[in-house]
Design an enzyme around this catalytic site. Structure first.
Site, PDB file in Angstrom:
ATOM      1  N   GLY A  16       0.726  -1.273   0.128  1.00  0.00           N
ATOM      2  CA  GLY A  16      -0.040  -0.142   0.093  1.00  0.00           C
ATOM      3  C   GLY A  16       1.005   1.118   0.038  1.00  0.00           C
ATOM      4  O   GLY A  16       1.893   1.337   0.721  1.00  0.00           O
ATOM      5  N   VAL A  28      16.803   8.583  -1.794  1.00  0.00           N
ATOM      6  CA  VAL A  28      17.735   7.374  -2.112  1.00  0.00           C
ATOM      7  C   VAL A  28      18.360   7.698  -3.493  1.00  0.00           C
ATOM      8  O   VAL A  28      19.757   7.488  -3.573  1.00  0.00           O
ATOM      9  CB  VAL A  28      16.718   6.286  -2.266  1.00  0.00           C
ATOM     10  CG1 VAL A  28      17.535   5.068  -3.029  1.00  0.00           C
ATOM     11  CG2 VAL A  28      16.404   5.750  -0.883  1.00  0.00           C
ATOM     12  N   ARG A  77       0.774  -5.101  -5.441  1.00  0.00           N
ATOM     13  CA  ARG A  77       1.480  -6.475  -4.736  1.00  0.00           C
ATOM     14  C   ARG A  77       1.550  -7.517  -5.670  1.00  0.00           C
ATOM     15  O   ARG A  77       0.685  -7.623  -6.336  1.00  0.00           O
ATOM     16  CB  ARG A  77       0.076  -6.602  -3.551  1.00  0.00           C
ATOM     17  CG  ARG A  77      -0.030  -5.605  -2.655  1.00  0.00           C
ATOM     18  CD  ARG A  77      -1.068  -5.863  -1.605  1.00  0.00           C
ATOM     19  NE  ARG A  77      -0.946  -5.013  -0.492  1.00  0.00           N
ATOM     20  CZ  ARG A  77      -1.917  -4.131  -0.129  1.00  0.00           C
ATOM     21  NH1 ARG A  77      -2.938  -3.726  -0.930  1.00  0.00           N
ATOM     22  NH2 ARG A  77      -1.717  -3.072   0.740  1.00  0.00           N
ATOM     23  N   CYS A  78       2.837  -8.125  -5.407  1.00  0.00           N
ATOM     24  CA  CYS A  78       2.971  -9.213  -6.707  1.00  0.00           C
ATOM     25  C   CYS A  78       2.997 -10.565  -6.353  1.00  0.00           C
ATOM     26  O   CYS A  78       3.734 -10.916  -5.514  1.00  0.00           O
ATOM     27  CB  CYS A  78       4.519  -8.565  -7.132  1.00  0.00           C
ATOM     28  SG  CYS A  78       4.873  -9.801  -8.306  1.00  0.00           S
ATOM     29  N   ASP A 108       5.477  -4.618   5.998  1.00  0.00           N
ATOM     30  CA  ASP A 108       6.070  -5.785   6.463  1.00  0.00           C
ATOM     31  C   ASP A 108       5.850  -7.133   5.462  1.00  0.00           C
ATOM     32  O   ASP A 108       6.800  -7.897   5.310  1.00  0.00           O
ATOM     33  CB  ASP A 108       5.740  -6.294   7.652  1.00  0.00           C
ATOM     34  CG  ASP A 108       4.369  -6.926   7.771  1.00  0.00           C
ATOM     35  OD1 ASP A 108       3.517  -6.588   7.028  1.00  0.00           O
ATOM     36  OD2 ASP A 108       4.182  -8.104   8.556  1.00  0.00           O
ATOM     37  N   THR A 131       4.341   2.740   5.480  1.00  0.00           N
ATOM     38  CA  THR A 131       3.130   2.058   5.774  1.00  0.00           C
ATOM     39  C   THR A 131       2.332   3.142   6.670  1.00  0.00           C
ATOM     40  O   THR A 131       2.972   3.630   7.397  1.00  0.00           O
ATOM     41  CB  THR A 131       3.187   0.691   6.227  1.00  0.00           C
ATOM     42  OG1 THR A 131       1.659   0.720   6.722  1.00  0.00           O
ATOM     43  CG2 THR A 131       3.933   0.448   7.551  1.00  0.00           C
ATOM     44  N   ASP A 133       0.055   2.436   8.455  1.00  0.00           N
ATOM     45  CA  ASP A 133      -0.490   1.553   9.549  1.00  0.00           C
ATOM     46  C   ASP A 133       0.636   1.728  10.878  1.00  0.00           C
ATOM     47  O   ASP A 133       0.112   1.471  12.108  1.00  0.00           O
ATOM     48  CB  ASP A 133      -0.582   0.339   9.270  1.00  0.00           C
ATOM     49  CG  ASP A 133      -1.911   0.026   8.255  1.00  0.00           C
ATOM     50  OD1 ASP A 133      -2.937   0.889   8.293  1.00  0.00           O
ATOM     51  OD2 ASP A 133      -1.909  -1.047   7.620  1.00  0.00           O
ATOM     52  N   ASP A 135       2.842  -0.220  11.768  1.00  0.00           N
ATOM     53  CA  ASP A 135       2.949  -1.632  12.440  1.00  0.00           C
ATOM     54  C   ASP A 135       4.176  -2.345  12.340  1.00  0.00           C
ATOM     55  O   ASP A 135       3.966  -3.666  11.943  1.00  0.00           O
ATOM     56  CB  ASP A 135       1.634  -2.399  11.920  1.00  0.00           C
ATOM     57  CG  ASP A 135       1.475  -2.515  10.531  1.00  0.00           C
ATOM     58  OD1 ASP A 135       2.347  -2.116   9.865  1.00  0.00           O
ATOM     59  OD2 ASP A 135       0.966  -3.305  10.150  1.00  0.00           O
ATOM     60  N   ARG A 177      -5.972  -2.572   8.913  1.00  0.00           N
ATOM     61  CA  ARG A 177      -6.519  -3.857   8.952  1.00  0.00           C
ATOM     62  C   ARG A 177      -6.001  -4.926  10.138  1.00  0.00           C
ATOM     63  O   ARG A 177      -6.773  -5.570  10.636  1.00  0.00           O
ATOM     64  CB  ARG A 177      -5.683  -4.386   7.382  1.00  0.00           C
ATOM     65  CG  ARG A 177      -6.533  -5.802   7.069  1.00  0.00           C
ATOM     66  CD  ARG A 177      -6.513  -6.166   5.723  1.00  0.00           C
ATOM     67  NE  ARG A 177      -5.081  -5.875   5.166  1.00  0.00           N
ATOM     68  CZ  ARG A 177      -4.889  -5.656   3.791  1.00  0.00           C
ATOM     69  NH1 ARG A 177      -6.192  -5.758   3.076  1.00  0.00           N
ATOM     70  NH2 ARG A 177      -3.835  -5.265   3.430  1.00  0.00           N
TER      71      ARG A 177
HETATM   72  O1  F6P Z   1      -1.573   0.287   3.582  1.00  0.00           O
HETATM   73  C1  F6P Z   1      -2.194  -0.317   4.588  1.00  0.00           C
HETATM   74  C2  F6P Z   1      -3.682  -0.413   4.360  1.00  0.00           C
HETATM   75  O2  F6P Z   1      -4.191   1.021   4.160  1.00  0.00           O
HETATM   76  C3  F6P Z   1      -4.212  -0.876   5.703  1.00  0.00           C
HETATM   77  O3  F6P Z   1      -4.814  -0.143   6.660  1.00  0.00           O
HETATM   78  C4  F6P Z   1      -5.374  -1.311   4.586  1.00  0.00           C
HETATM   79  O4  F6P Z   1      -6.196  -2.275   5.318  1.00  0.00           O
HETATM   80  C5  F6P Z   1      -4.866  -1.727   3.401  1.00  0.00           C
HETATM   81  O5  F6P Z   1      -3.882  -1.191   3.236  1.00  0.00           O
HETATM   82  C6  F6P Z   1      -5.900  -1.564   2.127  1.00  0.00           C
HETATM   83  O6  F6P Z   1      -5.384  -2.090   1.052  1.00  0.00           O
HETATM   84  P1  F6P Z   1      -6.016  -1.807  -0.326  1.00  0.00           P
HETATM   85  O7  F6P Z   1      -5.678  -0.444  -0.720  1.00  0.00           O
HETATM   86  O8  F6P Z   1      -5.215  -2.807  -1.225  1.00  0.00           O
HETATM   87  O9  F6P Z   1      -7.412  -2.150  -0.132  1.00  0.00           O
END
Ligand code: F6P
Length: 328
Positions: A16, A28, A77-78, A108, A131, A133, A135, A177
């Site tokens: 994300g 970088v 996301r691959c 992560d 991120t 989040d 986390d 999430r």
């Molecule tokens: O990047 C983290 C996040 O924003 C989470 O908090 C959320 O659940 C998820 O990504 C949503 O992902 P997507 O954009 O793929 O629906």
């Protein structure tokens, strides 16, 4: 054994997106060029590595991006990279260009890929925690969290105006999430009466009791901030129970969603990203390989990638006590 000198590095953003990723890419690229390295931008995360979507970058290619949300490298996301054959393809593509070091900006899930890749092939990987989040173990901060949580606060403040005008009960769902940091921080900062996060079991009976008690003393304006990954099922599920059990409450739901992932990064996120981006390249230069660059107690801190992916940051129970006391 002496580590090989890194001469050509690739940078990618994965998972994300988060506000500040561009600032990290810029840091970088420019630190790499300062050290005389060739720098390549890998598009759409690991997908670009597998599909050879890789471009040489120069100082100009990162001009005028520090203030922009999203990521100029794009992200994805691959699934193919999760398979050995996909990683082999990615490695072959890197070898063709003689890329001998990687900086991965992501969460992560992205680090898991980097860790696996660095175990299998002789390309050192440096992770930067990008991120919203927050986390990731090994860092007090992540690139994007500050912006996202401030976006949530700004939105909730606006909701408070209208809920107060109507004496309403509002359930606001924020992102997260697996992690409740956005909910916890934005909830405390906006004076939420209840905060629900994935790290805790949601005690619906206790919630209903506390709302009933508030109703008795004519406290009708109540704000519940819930993380999307809350185990009870998020804002809509909580609203269903409240509407059934307390029909007198004028209940509304607002799901903030992806608005939290966009927007111009805050000053703090730009600084964190610039700092971490600089140290990512330094790490590759001095042979400090396969680590995540984080910040602990305001100091740069290096965590082996394998630890950064195995542990999660933990939310202290003390915070939940503070929420209860301040919301009474
Ligand atoms: O990047 C983290 C996040 O924003 C989470 O908090 C959320 O659940 C998820 O990504 C949503 O992902 P997507 O954009 O793929 O629906």
């Amino acid at each position: 054994m002496e580590k090989k000198k890194v001469t050509k590095i690739g940078v990618l953003t994965s998972g994300g997106d988060s506000p500040g990723m561009n600032a990290a890419v810029r840091a970088v690229v420019r630190t790499g060029i300062y050290h005389g390295l060739e720098v390549y931008g890998i598009k759409r995360g690991y997908a670009g590595m597998v599909e050879n979507d890789i471009e040489r970058m120069d100082s100009k290619s990162v001009a005028n991006i520090i203030q922009r949300g999203g990521t100029i490298l794009k992200t994805a996301r691959c699934l193919e990279f999760k398979e050995p054959a996909g990683r082999q393809k990615a490695y072959d593509n890197l070898r063709k260009l003689k890329i001998d070091g990687l900086v991965i900006i992501g969460g992560d899930g992205s680090f898991k890929g980097a860790q696996k890749f660095s175990e299998e092939f002789d390309i050192p990987c440096i992770g930067l925690p990008g991120t919203i989040d927050k986390d990731i173990a090994g860092s007090d901060v992540t690139i994007g969290f500050d912006t996202a949580v401030n976006t949530a606060v700004e939105a909730i403040d606006k909701i408070r105006d209208t809920m107060d005008a109507h004496d309403r009960l509002f359930i606001v769902e924020v992102m997260g999430r697996d992690a409740g940091y956005i909910a916890l921080h934005s909830g405390i900062a906006t004076g939420a009466e209840n905060i629900m996060i994935p790290e805790n079991e949601t005690d619906v009976e206790a919630l209903i009791d506390s709302l009933n008690e508030k109703e008795k003393r004519k406290k009708l304006v109540n704000l519940i901030v819930v993380a999307e990954g809350d185990k009870f099922g998020g804002a809509e599920e909580i609203a269903k129970v409240i509407r059934k059990r307390i029909p007198t409450a004028d209940t509304r739901v607002c799901i903030l969603g992806h608005i939290q992932r966009g927007g111009s990064p805050s000053c703090s996120d730009r600084l964190i990203a610039s700092h971490m981006g600089y140290y990512a390249v330094e790490s590759l230069m001095v042979g400090r390989h396969n680590v995540m660059v984080g910040v602990i107690n305001n100091k740069i801190h290096y965590t082996p990638l394998e630890k950064a992916v195995k542990q999660k940051q933990k939310i202290g129970q003390e915070w939940m006590k503070i929420v209860k006391i301040l919301a009474s």
